[in-house]
Design a protein around this motif. Structure first.
Motif, PDB file in Angstrom:
ATOM      1  N   GLY A  95      -2.581 -20.648 -44.091  1.00  0.00           N
ATOM      2  CA  GLY A  95      -2.667 -19.768 -42.928  1.00  0.00           C
ATOM      3  C   GLY A  95      -3.392 -20.362 -41.737  1.00  0.00           C
ATOM      4  N   ARG A  96      -3.733 -21.647 -41.813  1.00  0.00           N
ATOM      5  CA  ARG A  96      -4.408 -22.298 -40.707  1.00  0.00           C
ATOM      6  C   ARG A  96      -3.411 -23.048 -39.830  1.00  0.00           C
ATOM      7  NH1 ARG A  96      -9.848 -22.397 -40.777  1.00  0.00           N
ATOM      8  NH2 ARG A  96     -10.912 -21.678 -42.679  1.00  0.00           N
ATOM      9  N   LEU A  97      -3.737 -23.101 -38.532  1.00  0.00           N
ATOM     10  CA  LEU A  97      -2.879 -23.800 -37.583  1.00  0.00           C
ATOM     11  C   LEU A  97      -3.175 -25.289 -37.645  1.00  0.00           C
ATOM     12  CD1 LEU A  97      -3.161 -21.376 -34.529  1.00  0.00           C
ATOM     13  CD2 LEU A  97      -1.291 -21.535 -36.184  1.00  0.00           C
ATOM     14  N   ALA A  98      -2.127 -26.076 -37.827  1.00  0.00           N
ATOM     15  CA  ALA A  98      -2.288 -27.521 -37.955  1.00  0.00           C
ATOM     16  C   ALA A  98      -2.505 -28.160 -36.595  1.00  0.00           C
ATOM     17  CB  ALA A  98      -1.063 -28.132 -38.637  1.00  0.00           C
ATOM     18  N   ASP A  99      -3.438 -29.127 -36.531  1.00  0.00           N
ATOM     19  CA  ASP A  99      -3.707 -29.909 -35.313  1.00  0.00           C
ATOM     20  C   ASP A  99      -4.080 -29.036 -34.122  1.00  0.00           C
ATOM     21  OD1 ASP A  99      -3.009 -32.218 -36.750  1.00  0.00           O
ATOM     22  OD2 ASP A  99      -0.898 -31.921 -36.286  1.00  0.00           O
ATOM     23  N   VAL A 100      -4.815 -27.972 -34.404  1.00  0.00           N
ATOM     24  CA  VAL A 100      -5.252 -27.062 -33.340  1.00  0.00           C
ATOM     25  C   VAL A 100      -6.776 -26.998 -33.339  1.00  0.00           C
ATOM     26  CG1 VAL A 100      -5.294 -24.667 -32.544  1.00  0.00           C
ATOM     27  CG2 VAL A 100      -3.163 -25.683 -33.358  1.00  0.00           C
ATOM     28  N   THR A 101      -7.365 -27.007 -32.152  1.00  0.00           N
ATOM     29  CA  THR A 101      -8.810 -26.872 -31.997  1.00  0.00           C
ATOM     30  C   THR A 101      -9.090 -25.731 -31.035  1.00  0.00           C
ATOM     31  OG1 THR A 101      -9.159 -29.233 -32.341  1.00  0.00           O
ATOM     32  CG2 THR A 101     -10.950 -28.012 -31.295  1.00  0.00           C
ATOM     33  N   ALA A 102      -9.834 -24.727 -31.493  1.00  0.00           N
ATOM     34  CA  ALA A 102     -10.215 -23.596 -30.652  1.00  0.00           C
ATOM     35  C   ALA A 102     -11.686 -23.738 -30.274  1.00  0.00           C
ATOM     36  CB  ALA A 102      -9.986 -22.276 -31.381  1.00  0.00           C
ATOM     37  N   CYS A 103     -11.979 -23.583 -29.014  1.00  0.00           N
ATOM     38  CA  CYS A 103     -13.344 -23.752 -28.508  1.00  0.00           C
ATOM     39  C   CYS A 103     -13.823 -22.426 -27.917  1.00  0.00           C
ATOM     40  CB  CYS A 103     -13.371 -24.855 -27.451  1.00  0.00           C
ATOM     41  SG  CYS A 103     -14.984 -25.087 -26.695  1.00  0.00           S
ATOM     42  N   LEU A 104     -14.946 -21.925 -28.437  1.00  0.00           N
ATOM     43  CA  LEU A 104     -15.479 -20.651 -27.971  1.00  0.00           C
ATOM     44  C   LEU A 104     -16.875 -20.861 -27.369  1.00  0.00           C
ATOM     45  CD1 LEU A 104     -15.311 -17.563 -27.730  1.00  0.00           C
ATOM     46  CD2 LEU A 104     -16.341 -17.432 -30.009  1.00  0.00           C
ATOM     47  N   PRO A 105     -17.024 -20.777 -26.047  1.00  0.00           N
ATOM     48  CA  PRO A 105     -18.344 -20.914 -25.421  1.00  0.00           C
ATOM     49  C   PRO A 105     -19.224 -19.703 -25.725  1.00  0.00           C
ATOM     50  CG  PRO A 105     -16.573 -21.335 -23.842  1.00  0.00           C
ATOM     51  CD  PRO A 105     -15.943 -20.701 -25.045  1.00  0.00           C
ATOM     52  N   ILE A 106     -20.508 -19.959 -25.935  1.00  0.00           N
ATOM     53  CA  ILE A 106     -21.488 -18.893 -26.128  1.00  0.00           C
ATOM     54  C   ILE A 106     -22.743 -19.238 -25.331  1.00  0.00           C
ATOM     55  CG2 ILE A 106     -20.669 -18.226 -28.425  1.00  0.00           C
ATOM     56  CD1 ILE A 106     -23.098 -19.768 -29.565  1.00  0.00           C
ATOM     57  N   ALA A 107     -23.520 -18.224 -25.031  1.00  0.00           N
ATOM     58  CA  ALA A 107     -24.820 -18.412 -24.387  1.00  0.00           C
ATOM     59  C   ALA A 107     -25.850 -17.633 -25.195  1.00  0.00           C
ATOM     60  CB  ALA A 107     -24.784 -17.927 -22.940  1.00  0.00           C
TER      61      ALA A 107
END
Length: 288
Positions: free
Chosen positions: A30-42
């Motif tokens: 169920g994971r997306l291949a060759d994908v990187t998700a970036c979530l900024p936080i403070a």
């Protein structure tokens, strides 16, 4: 490179695919291949000096510790399940757990300490928790003396802000979690306030591409100016060097070499030996 989501302070997904027209591939887990998700936080703290309104010597400051999204339109509830704050043991219930935003706690105290923050992601993410630490600052960096009276250099209206920007990277995220991150930008209005403390809200820092571009532009202009200055100095040095070389050449041509006088004494010539015929006759002595 395929990018979805909002740019700047919002979540960004990057995918290295074979073509722009193709779509990410989903693995069996169920994971997306060759994908990187970036979530900024403070995350950080904002502390106010209470001054004469302090309730005792151990409650001189009122501070708020928080985790938030740099993008004030991003719905953190779509990504975060809960946030656990670990305070100094001297506080009652030093472990505080919040299951909905705004993820913040407000307390009163007198001393600075380092707090631990554990971010637990949604179950659909199937990701490990993210743990960060933050030092709660109550006093400005330019404190005159360690034991100085805070009322002599602190203002009750100007807080001490200590905030950090970071980016959490999810490699090959779950497809359902990836969709949830994308939907977090589609919320027209958040169902929660950005902060329960109005005095804290107006001191949140802003982030975005525009500010980054302006900072880079200023840095570029500064570097260009420094390069021009160095180039001008090098040209000046080259010009001065040419002048010195020309004067040295003129000096060499105008100066004639002076013959050196030998200090070696000439050896005297040996006396010429006279032949027997050239010698004067010897005087004979008369005998009686």
């Amino acid at each position: 490179l395929y990018r979805t989501g909002a740019t700047g302070a919002g979540a960004v997904t990057q995918w290295n695919g074979d073509s722009m027209a193709s779509t990410p591939r989903t693995n069996a887990d169920g994971r997306l291949a060759d994908v990187t998700a970036c979530l900024p936080i403070a995350y950080g703290s904002i502390a106010f000096y209470l001054g004469p309104n302090a309730k005792g010597e151990f409650k001189t400051h009122r501070w708020t510790l928080y985790v938030r999204s740099p993008d004030q339109t991003f719905d953190l509830s779509r990504a975060i399940s809960k946030v656990v704050f670990q305070l100094h043991p001297s506080f009652p219930q030093p472990t505080r757990e919040l299951t909905e935003p705004p993820f913040e706690i407000t307390e009163c105290g007198w001393g600075e300490f380092e707090a631990s923050i554990r971010i637990v992601w949604k179950e659909i993410a199937d990701e490990r928790s993210t743990i960060v630490t933050h030092g709660i600052r109550l006093y400005p960096k330019n404190t005159p003396q360690k034991n100085a009276d805070p009322s002599t250099y602190m203002n009750t209206q100007v807080p001490v802000v200590s905030e950090k920007y970071d980016e959490v990277v999810f490699t090959n995220p779950k497809e359902e979690f990836h969709i949830s991150l994308a939907d977090a930008h589609k919320v027209k209005k958040l169902s929660y306030p950005l902060s329960k403390e109005q005095s804290v809200l107006k001191h949140f820092r802003t982030y975005g591409d525009e500010g980054d571009v302006q900072a880079m532009s200023r840095a570029k202009k500064h570097l260009e100016g420094e390069l021009r200055s160095i180039k001008d100095r090098l040209l000046k040095v080259d010009s001065e060097l040419d002048t010195v070389k020309a004067r040295l050449a003129e000096f060499k041509t105008s100066t004639k070499p002076v013959a050196k006088v030998s200090q070696t004494k000439k050896k005297p010539k040996p006396a010429k030996k006279l032949a027997a015929s050239d010698q004067p006759p010897s005087k004979k002595t008369k005998t009686s």
